[in-house]
Enzyme design. Structure first.
Site, PDB file in Angstrom:
ATOM      1  N   HIS A 246       1.556  11.544  -0.830  1.00 52.17           N
ATOM      2  CA  HIS A 246       0.506  10.994   0.012  1.00 52.17           C
ATOM      3  C   HIS A 246      -0.439  12.121   0.382  1.00 52.17           C
ATOM      4  O   HIS A 246      -0.086  12.972   1.190  1.00 52.17           O
ATOM      5  CB  HIS A 246       1.088  10.322   1.256  1.00 52.17           C
ATOM      6  CG  HIS A 246       0.108   9.397   1.916  1.00 52.17           C
ATOM      7  ND1 HIS A 246       0.449   8.480   2.868  1.00 52.17           N
ATOM      8  CD2 HIS A 246      -1.229   9.245   1.721  1.00 52.17           C
ATOM      9  CE1 HIS A 246      -0.636   7.819   3.252  1.00 52.17           C
ATOM     10  NE2 HIS A 246      -1.667   8.260   2.580  1.00 52.17           N
TER      11      HIS A 246
ATOM     12  N   HIS B 281       0.867  -1.187   0.000  1.00 53.17           N
ATOM     13  CA  HIS B 281       0.000   0.000   0.000  1.00 53.17           C
ATOM     14  C   HIS B 281       0.903   1.237   0.000  1.00 53.17           C
ATOM     15  O   HIS B 281       1.779   1.364   0.835  1.00 53.17           O
ATOM     16  CB  HIS B 281      -0.868  -0.051   1.270  1.00 53.17           C
ATOM     17  CG  HIS B 281      -1.709   1.169   1.508  1.00 53.17           C
ATOM     18  ND1 HIS B 281      -1.815   1.768   2.746  1.00 53.17           N
ATOM     19  CD2 HIS B 281      -2.477   1.901   0.665  1.00 53.17           C
ATOM     20  CE1 HIS B 281      -2.625   2.807   2.668  1.00 53.17           C
ATOM     21  NE2 HIS B 281      -3.036   2.909   1.423  1.00 53.17           N
TER      22      HIS B 281
END
Ligand SMILES: *[C@@H]1O[C@H](CO)[C@@H](O)[C@H](O)[C@H]1NC(C)=O
Ligand SMILES: *[C@@H]1O[C@H](CO)[C@@H](O)[C@H](O)[C@H]1NC(C)=O
Ligand SMILES: *[C@@H]1O[C@H](CO)[C@@H](O)[C@H](O)[C@H]1NC(C)=O
Ligand SMILES: *[C@@H]1O[C@H](CO)[C@@H](O)[C@H](O)[C@H]1NC(C)=O
Ligand SMILES: *[C@@H]1O[C@H](CO)[C@@H](O)[C@H](O)[C@H]1NC(C)=O
Ligand SMILES: *[C@@H]1O[C@H](CO)[C@@H](O)[C@H](O)[C@H]1NC(C)=O
Ligand SMILES: *[C@@H]1O[C@H](CO)[C@@H](O)[C@H](O)[C@H]1NC(C)=O
Ligand SMILES: *[C@@H]1O[C@H](CO)[C@@H](O)[C@H](O)[C@H]1NC(C)=O
Length: 402
Positions: A93, A43
């Site tokens: 992110h 991930h």
């Protein structure tokens, strides 16, 4: 001389012919369809910035692949920093101000180098196309890095899972990369960037429930029929209302055999087949490779620890397991707080600059980069000095779970 060369060539050919073909490390996987194998995924594969709360991994993509990760899931964002091909897409992110993992060109260059060194391996790349960019921009980077040469384009007639090629066929054609994109994929623009939701469904992400419910979450209202499936097996913890961070304290359990096996069994009960992809945070914790021995058993092969990955003994560098596990506790201690929840309280009662200053022993420090992490480019983030309490809350809230 001529005949000597011919003899050597003949011997070389003979040894190639008699050597047993391996596919993703195992002869028995060669004849299996790509869709008949369970792959472990990282991930936010790029998010391995030391001690960043926005990180999800400890090690870079080369080490991930050496260890046995075969699905690279990445969040891509439009960014001002461009690669040498002029494309401004970076691996960030939530926001490039929070965690900037560099351009996708840098990242894919590393992936291509690994593919070239490992000719018998099939991998999958899954893009979260955060800014709905055109697939043609990604294609420019696939071409500049030569990843396009290795990427599989399905025939337009592909309709069912069982029609997906075997690993041996993907390897034989050297089309060893399957690419999915969650939004804006368009086969009429780029035929090798596959629309994720035409081929894949997922269970819920950002779970705070350690039993990991298997219900189909995306595509909303979609069906499981004829699709590959991805299980999001990474646990978040809510430190304050709607602020989720990876539950690093639970990694030994989450990434342990019992939790993975229970999740698989729960999903098998619903879908009558194992998942194709299992996405993990910090797959390298625990460090004994429990995630890989679990998936080997599921695939019916024997796990052998690699000699060149993290799990083969490679140093974890400064971005250590204990660093990830203790990040909040470290902040807590240095901020004079004792627990994660009291840090969360501190986050909402102090400015981030105070927390950062406390962390690095200087009350005048204003570098959010010290805490939030900085990208491969080394870009200082410099937000803390002006950050208001509200912004801190929002930033912490949005960054961590996604
Ligand atoms: C692959 O096929 C075998 C045999 O039918 C089955 O037992 C196994 O569960 C399948 N694995 C996946 C990931 O579909
Ligand atoms: C990836 O990490 C390993 C281990 O720290 C290091 O040896 C290697 O140079 C890194 N690779 C790249 C391309 O940065
Ligand atoms: C990116 O470029 C745009 C347009 O030139 C500019 O307005 C913006 O401030 C830049 N952002 C950053 C983070 O440099
Ligand atoms: C790209 O990869 C293909 C497949 O391995 C190879 O034939 C070709 O030479 C590569 N091109 C470049 C520019 O490296
Ligand atoms: C290339 O792919 C086709 C279609 O999947 C397959 O029939 C063929 O055997 C593959 N070639 C090799 C060398 O594996
Ligand atoms: C791997 O390490 C974890 C955590 O220390 C432990 O619970 C587990 O039993 C170990 N698994 C194996 C296969 O050694
Ligand atoms: C796994 O290893 C065991 C013990 O060495 C061996 O008996 C078995 O045949 C192996 N299984 C496979 C699928 O290679
Ligand atoms: C603390 O942060 C400031 C600002 O980034 C930096 O100049 C200073 O070197 C840091 N101090 C320590 C001890 O790391």
């Amino acid at each position: 001389m001529h005949s000597f060369v011919q003899t050597i060539a003949a011997l070389a050919l003979a040894s190639v012919v008699t050597a047993q073909q391996l596919c993703n490390g195992h002869a028995s996987l060669c004849s299996r369809s790509y869709s008949n194998i369970t792959y472990l995924g990282a991930h936010n594969s790029y998010a391995a910035v030391p001690n960043s709360v926005a990180s999800n991994q400890l090690v870079n993509v080369t080490t991930q692949l050496n260890d046995g990760i075969r699905l690279l899931q990445n969040q891509a964002h439009q960014n001002n920093e461009t690669g040498s091909d002029g494309v401004g897409i970076s691996l960030c992110h939530t926001s490039c101000d929070l965690l900037d993992g560099g351009t996708i060109e840098e990242y894919l260059t590393e992936v291509v180098a690994w593919l070239e060194a490992n000719p018998d391996e099939v991998i999958t790349i899954l893009w979260v196309n955060s800014d709905n960019l055109s697939p043609s921009l990604y294609a420019t980077v696939y071409e500049s890095t030569n990843l396009s040469a290795y990427t599989y384009s399905p025939p337009t007639s592909l309709t069912t899972l069982s029609d997906l090629p075997t690993l041996s066929s993907l390897i034989g054609n050297n089309t060893r990369v399957i690419t999915f994109m969650d939004s804006n994929a368009d086969a009429s623009i780029v035929d090798y960037i596959l629309p994720e939701w035409d081929f894949v469904f997922e269970t819920a992400y950002d779970s705070t429930d350690a039993t990991f419910p298997c219900d189909l979450d995306r595509p909303s209202g979609g069906t499981s029929d004829g699709k590959l499936y991805l299980v999001n097996h990474y646990l978040d913890t809510e430190i304050i209302s709607s602020v989720l961070i990876p539950d690093t304290a639970a990694l030994d359990t989450t990434n342990g055999y019992a939790s993975l096996q229970a999740n698989y069994e729960g999903c098998y009960a619903l879908y009558s087949r194992p998942p194709n992809f299992v996405l993990l945070d910090y797959y390298s914790i625990p460090t004994n490779g429990s995630v890989f021995s679990w998936v080997a058993e599921l695939n019916g092969v024997n796990y052998t620890a690699p000699t060149n990955g993290l799990l083969g003994g490679e140093a974890q560098s400064e971005n250590t397991a204990s660093g990830a596990l203790s990040w909040w506790n470290q902040i807590a201690t240095e901020a004079g707080e004792s627990t994660i929840s009291s840090v969360a309280a501190a986050v909402v009662t102090q400015t981030m600059s105070t927390l950062v200053g406390t962390r690095n022993g200087s009350s005048t420090s204003t570098s959010w980069g010290e805490v939030g992490g900085r990208g491969r480019s080394g870009r200082e983030l410099g937000l803390a000095g002006t950050m208001s309490l509200g912004v801190v809350g929002v930033v912490v809230g949005v960054l961590v779970g996604l």
